[in-house]
Structure formats: structure tokens, C-alpha cells
Design a protein around this motif. Structure first.
Motif, PDB file in Angstrom:
ATOM      1  N   GLY A 142      17.686   7.434 -24.005  1.00 19.35           N
ATOM      2  CA  GLY A 142      18.845   8.472 -23.544  1.00 19.35           C
ATOM      3  C   GLY A 142      18.302   9.480 -23.459  1.00 19.35           C
ATOM      4  N   LEU A 143      18.943  10.795 -23.434  1.00 24.62           N
ATOM      5  CA  LEU A 143      18.530  12.233 -23.651  1.00 24.62           C
ATOM      6  C   LEU A 143      18.880  13.148 -24.159  1.00 24.62           C
ATOM      7  N   GLY A 144      20.019  12.481 -24.880  1.00 25.74           N
ATOM      8  CA  GLY A 144      21.198  13.350 -26.593  1.00 25.74           C
ATOM      9  C   GLY A 144      20.091  13.060 -27.099  1.00 25.74           C
ATOM     10  N   THR A 235      19.069  17.936 -20.382  1.00 21.22           N
ATOM     11  CA  THR A 235      20.735  18.096 -21.503  1.00 21.22           C
ATOM     12  C   THR A 235      20.402  19.532 -22.395  1.00 21.22           C
ATOM     13  N   PHE A 236      19.499  19.410 -22.867  1.00 20.41           N
ATOM     14  CA  PHE A 236      19.857  20.775 -23.852  1.00 20.41           C
ATOM     15  C   PHE A 236      19.728  22.098 -23.042  1.00 20.41           C
ATOM     16  N   ALA A 237      19.398  22.622 -22.560  1.00 21.34           N
ATOM     17  CA  ALA A 237      19.157  24.323 -21.310  1.00 21.34           C
ATOM     18  C   ALA A 237      20.665  23.690 -21.501  1.00 21.34           C
ATOM     19  N   SER A 238      21.523  23.109 -20.723  1.00 23.62           N
ATOM     20  CA  SER A 238      22.673  23.428 -20.514  1.00 23.62           C
ATOM     21  C   SER A 238      23.959  23.530 -22.038  1.00 23.62           C
ATOM     22  N   GLU A 239      23.436  23.534 -22.558  1.00 22.50           N
ATOM     23  CA  GLU A 239      24.058  23.455 -23.895  1.00 22.50           C
ATOM     24  C   GLU A 239      23.973  24.864 -24.735  1.00 22.50           C
ATOM     25  N   CYS A 240      22.120  25.388 -24.800  1.00 20.63           N
ATOM     26  CA  CYS A 240      22.227  26.231 -25.124  1.00 20.63           C
ATOM     27  C   CYS A 240      23.017  26.707 -25.279  1.00 20.63           C
ATOM     28  N   GLY A 241      23.563  27.397 -24.064  1.00 24.55           N
ATOM     29  CA  GLY A 241      25.201  28.600 -23.702  1.00 24.55           C
ATOM     30  C   GLY A 241      25.887  28.448 -25.357  1.00 24.55           C
ATOM     31  N   GLU A 256      25.837  24.869 -34.511  1.00 27.07           N
ATOM     32  CA  GLU A 256      26.676  23.409 -34.360  1.00 27.07           C
ATOM     33  C   GLU A 256      25.828  22.834 -33.829  1.00 27.07           C
ATOM     34  N   LEU A 257      24.235  23.838 -32.954  1.00 24.67           N
ATOM     35  CA  LEU A 257      23.384  23.194 -31.743  1.00 24.67           C
ATOM     36  C   LEU A 257      23.010  21.797 -33.511  1.00 24.67           C
ATOM     37  N   LYS A 258      22.742  23.190 -34.579  1.00 25.30           N
ATOM     38  CA  LYS A 258      21.799  21.987 -35.009  1.00 25.30           C
ATOM     39  C   LYS A 258      22.294  20.911 -35.627  1.00 25.30           C
ATOM     40  N   LEU A 259      23.306  20.788 -36.308  1.00 25.44           N
ATOM     41  CA  LEU A 259      23.600  19.731 -36.725  1.00 25.44           C
ATOM     42  C   LEU A 259      24.665  18.859 -35.495  1.00 25.44           C
ATOM     43  N   ARG A 260      24.353  19.064 -34.406  1.00 24.36           N
ATOM     44  CA  ARG A 260      24.573  17.882 -33.633  1.00 24.36           C
ATOM     45  C   ARG A 260      23.086  17.510 -33.299  1.00 24.36           C
ATOM     46  N   TRP A 261      21.911  18.539 -32.508  1.00 23.66           N
ATOM     47  CA  TRP A 261      20.738  18.228 -32.752  1.00 23.66           C
ATOM     48  C   TRP A 261      19.579  17.716 -33.995  1.00 23.66           C
ATOM     49  N   SER A 264      15.936  22.543 -37.009  1.00 29.96           N
ATOM     50  CA  SER A 264      16.185  23.665 -37.157  1.00 29.96           C
ATOM     51  C   SER A 264      16.735  25.135 -36.263  1.00 29.96           C
ATOM     52  N   LYS A 265      17.309  26.144 -37.102  1.00 28.44           N
ATOM     53  CA  LYS A 265      17.846  26.894 -36.096  1.00 28.44           C
ATOM     54  C   LYS A 265      16.530  27.494 -35.221  1.00 28.44           C
ATOM     55  N   ALA A 266      15.761  27.637 -35.976  1.00 28.16           N
ATOM     56  CA  ALA A 266      14.375  28.304 -35.660  1.00 28.16           C
ATOM     57  C   ALA A 266      14.121  27.247 -33.765  1.00 28.16           C
ATOM     58  N   ALA A 267      14.418  26.208 -34.072  1.00 28.67           N
ATOM     59  CA  ALA A 267      13.476  25.336 -33.743  1.00 28.67           C
ATOM     60  C   ALA A 267      14.210  26.124 -32.234  1.00 28.67           C
ATOM     61  N   ILE A 268      15.290  25.648 -32.520  1.00 25.07           N
ATOM     62  CA  ILE A 268      16.702  26.181 -30.983  1.00 25.07           C
ATOM     63  C   ILE A 268      16.183  27.193 -30.962  1.00 25.07           C
ATOM     64  N   ILE A 269      16.045  28.002 -31.152  1.00 24.35           N
ATOM     65  CA  ILE A 269      15.548  29.132 -30.576  1.00 24.35           C
ATOM     66  C   ILE A 269      14.213  29.652 -29.771  1.00 24.35           C
ATOM     67  N   PHE A 270      13.547  28.501 -30.406  1.00 32.67           N
ATOM     68  CA  PHE A 270      11.946  28.364 -29.744  1.00 32.67           C
ATOM     69  C   PHE A 270      12.255  27.615 -28.312  1.00 32.67           C
ATOM     70  N   ARG A 271      13.150  26.881 -28.979  1.00 32.52           N
ATOM     71  CA  ARG A 271      13.397  25.579 -27.566  1.00 32.52           C
ATOM     72  C   ARG A 271      14.244  26.620 -26.744  1.00 32.52           C
ATOM     73  N   GLY A 272      15.068  27.271 -26.759  1.00 26.99           N
ATOM     74  CA  GLY A 272      16.147  28.309 -26.075  1.00 26.99           C
ATOM     75  C   GLY A 272      15.505  28.619 -25.516  1.00 26.99           C
ATOM     76  N   ARG A 273      13.607  29.828 -26.008  1.00 27.66           N
ATOM     77  CA  ARG A 273      13.211  30.766 -25.280  1.00 27.66           C
ATOM     78  C   ARG A 273      12.451  30.409 -23.928  1.00 27.66           C
ATOM     79  N   GLN A 274      11.776  28.847 -24.644  1.00 25.10           N
ATOM     80  CA  GLN A 274      11.093  28.449 -23.613  1.00 25.10           C
ATOM     81  C   GLN A 274      11.650  27.479 -22.494  1.00 25.10           C
ATOM     82  N   LEU A 275      12.943  27.655 -22.691  1.00 23.16           N
ATOM     83  CA  LEU A 275      13.433  26.802 -21.468  1.00 23.16           C
ATOM     84  C   LEU A 275      13.885  28.237 -20.553  1.00 23.16           C
ATOM     85  N   GLY A 276      13.728  29.181 -21.290  1.00 21.60           N
ATOM     86  CA  GLY A 276      14.335  29.953 -20.893  1.00 21.60           C
ATOM     87  C   GLY A 276      15.398  30.514 -20.341  1.00 21.60           C
TER      88      GLY A 276
END
Length: 375
Positions: A142-144, A235-241, A256-261, A264-276
């Protein structure tokens, strides 16, 4: 009788993290003499052979077995290889070699999962994204969020193991051998860090077959694969908001995103920047905020996410003992080592002391593959 194989002495010496001087002092010879033995320029008397075997926790025949498939440089994938000291990489590689020999014995007795990590082209970020998406699709993930990345890697045919004695600079090291191996540093890494490390090594297996890695390019490519695998763009790009409040990062949202996915928060920041989704300024502020709060290496929510435990090796050993009558001492003999060395390699992964486990392997030969939805 075959000749003494000096490279085996070097292998087991490095496995124990001993220098030539240290080992020489223990067995009563000079480091120069041992060096010549390791290069094949000096023969070994029976008394010295027995001393070496006893000191290094192997059987004498260990020194006479020539491995037909030693691990080559391009089969080793180290995180931060270029900045890790050579001797530390040598020790890690030796531990990987002994892990490979253990897995080789297991493969003779138990049918492990078929290897299913397909080769992909790392030529662009888009091809890497597609490779990660294809991997998810292959295993119907899946994509979750992924509940157990370790189990996914093992179902894909890799062997994951937490290894004692890796240098602090090394989060993980993998070996693209016949049965690919992922060795995780056992020294207290967070679950998020371990999960990302496993995904990173899967990226190497997919993108860098026969390629010497460790440089900035191959590490960036493996990180892209790991990010795309753990946090799929569709899926993740829409949740980054959730992690943005106005023009600033929303730290409770990041948590909240960290606990769901499970990243790390660092990885979330990295991916959020990567996806624009995050701007350069927002990402920069996020990294500064993590450093300011002492979360550069260990984040405040880490204790809330349980570490995953590899299952293939421990469960294989349990099945071998209970269903085929092959105890760990027999496995050690097949590896040509003493039981104590095998116990040290296994650390806490000792199935002979585990009573209540959910078996990863079936009662006979074969494997019960567990999909993510049932993890």
C-alpha cells in the motif's frame, strides 16, 4: 592436507578487533611474524596453530577452509564510508563475513525467503522514486505507514541482524552477497534510525549492484530510495501540511507525523523539502530547531516507538533445533568455530533461551511470508 589460509587468520583477528601486536602478545610471537603468516609468507607450527585457535575461539580447521566467495569491495555498503576510519570498516566487514558464514549454514538446513529486491536505475530522482514504489507494489504494502520495516526486508529475502562491536560511526552496513545481509549497530539506535538504515540498505541492493558505494552520490541515491520507500510521495505530500502553521513549522504536527510514519522528524523535514512542501527556509529552521533542542541525534519521541527485532536467524536456529535436531553447537561446528564465538555473534538473539515467540518459519522446511497488512 590443504595449506594454512592466512586470510582466515586476518579475518578472525579483525572480527575480534585485535591488532597484530595485541594478538602477537597473546600467543607469544611478533607482529611481524603474524603479518607474514597472514600474507602466506610464513608457515605455522602446530603449537602456534592451536594457540591461535584457542585465543580466537575457532576450531583449528577454520584456518584451512578457503572461502570460494569472499566478500568483495563492491559488495560492501557502508553508511558514511568515506568518513569512517579504515580499521573500523575492516572490523565491520569481518563481522559481516562471519555473519555470511552463519547464514550459509542456515541456508543448508532451512528454506529462507526467496530474494526479491529487483535491480533499478539510479540515474534520476524520478527513477529512484519509481523503484521504491515498485518495491511497495511487489509486496502489496500500500501507500501508508509501514509497521515493520525489518520484517519487510526479511520477507524480501535479506537477512537482518543487530551486530555487537560496530563502531559508533557506523549505523548499518550491508553486504550484497548471495544471501544479502544487513548488519545494524546494536548500540542503542532509535527505531526510526534503524528503520531508515534498513530502507537505505535496501536502496543499495536495488540501485548499486556491482557498484562501489560510500561516496556522496551513491549515499544520496540510497537516501532518496529510503525516503521514497518510507514516505511515498502520493500520500505523504498531502499529510505534510500538518507540519506547517502559517509560514512556520508546526512542531506538534511534526511529532504527530513521526509517530504515525515511524521516521524521525529530521527525515520528515528532509522529505517535505524534497517534495516541495517545505521551503528551503522552513527546512533550515527545522534543522536549527532540532539542534537547539538537543535532538540532532536523539529525538524526544524516540522512546515512544518500539525497536523492531529481526526474526530470520533466531527463528531458523529454533526450527533447526526443534524440528531437525541441529543444536547451535552443531551450527558452530559447521562454521568451524567454538560455540562461544557463535553466541557472541548472536548476542541476545539466542533461540535456545526464547520460549514465547511467534514463529517466522513454518514447522517444516519453508517460510511463512507475512505481508505488511498482517504485521
Amino acid at each position: 592436507m590443504s595449506d594454512f589460509v592466512g586470510t582466515n587468520l586476518r579475518l578472525i583477528r579483525l572480527f575480534h578487533d585485535l591488532s597484530l601486536t595485541e594478538l602477537g602478545e597473546r600467543v607469544g610471537v611478533s607482529k611481524q611474524f603474524l603479518s607474514r603468516v597472514e600474507t602466506g609468507a610464513e608457515s605455522v607450527a602446530a603449537a602456534l596453530e592451536n594457540s591461535l585457535a584457542e585465543e580466537l575461539d575457532v576450531l583449528p580447521e577454520f584456518f584451512y577452509h578457503l572461502d570460494p566467495n569472499p566478500i568483495a569491495d563492491e559488495q560492501c555498503h557502508f553508511r558514511r564510508q568515506l568518513t569512517t576510519k579504515v580499521v573500523l570498516r575492516q572490523v565491520a566487514r569481518a563481522r559481516g563475513e562471519m555473519l555470511k558464514r552463519l547464514v550459509g549454514v542456515l541456508d543448508e538446513h532451512v528454506e529462507l525467503p526467496h530474494y526479491q529486491v529487483g535491480e533499478a536505475d539510479p540515474e534520476s530522482p524520478e527513477t529512484i522514486e519509481r523503484a521504491a514504489e515498485k518495491f511497495r507494489s511487489l509486496f502489496s504494502l500500500g501507500l501508508g505507514p509501514l509497521s515493520n520495516v525489518t520484517r519487510i526486508a526479511e520477507n524480501a529475502g535479506a537477512v537482518v541482524m543487530k551486530v555487537h562491536g560496530l563502531a559508533n560511526e557506523i549505523d548499518a552496513v550491508s553486504f550484497a552477497t548471495k544471501r544479502p545481509l544487513i548488519a545494524l549497530n546494536s548500540s542503542g539506535r532509535s527505531a526510526c534510525r534503524e528503520r531508515f538504515g534498513i530502507a537505505h540498505e535496501l536502496g543499495h541492493f536495488s540501485l548499486h549492484i556491482g557498484v562501489l558505494t560510500g561516496d556522496r552520490l551513491t549515499e544520496t541515491q540510497a537516501n532518496r530510495f529510503a525516503s521514497a520507500f518510507l514516505l511515498p510521495r502520493s500520500t505523504f505530500a498531502s499529510e505534510c501540511g500538518l507540519a506547517i502553521r502559517g509560514t512556520r513549522l508546526n512542531w506538534p504536527g511534526l511529532s504527530e507525523l513521526k509517530l504515525r510514519w515511524g521516521v524521525s522528524k529530521a527525515a520528515i523535514i528532509f522529505r517535505g523539502r524534497q517534495l516541495g512542501v517545505f521551503s528551503d527556509d522552513q527546512a533550515r529552521a527545522g534543522y536549527v530547531g532540532l539542534n537547539r533542542h538537543g535532538e540532532a541525534l536523539q529525538e524526544s519521541e524516540d522512546h515512544l516507538i518500539a525497536n523492531e527485532e529481526p526474526e530470520v536467524i533466531s527463528e531458523s536456529l529454533k526450527v533447526m533445533k526443534e524440528h531437525f535436531g541441529v543444536p547451535q553447537s552443531a551450527v558452530a561446528r559447521e562454521m568451524r568455530v567454538q560455540p562461544g564465538l557463535l553466541q557472541g555473534l548472536l548476542m541476545s538473539s539466542n533461540p535456545e533461551s526464547i520460549d514465547n515467540v511467534v514463529s517466522f518459519l513454518s514447522a517444516g522446511r519453508g517460510v511463512r511470508t507475512i505481508r505488511e497488512g498482517a504485521a
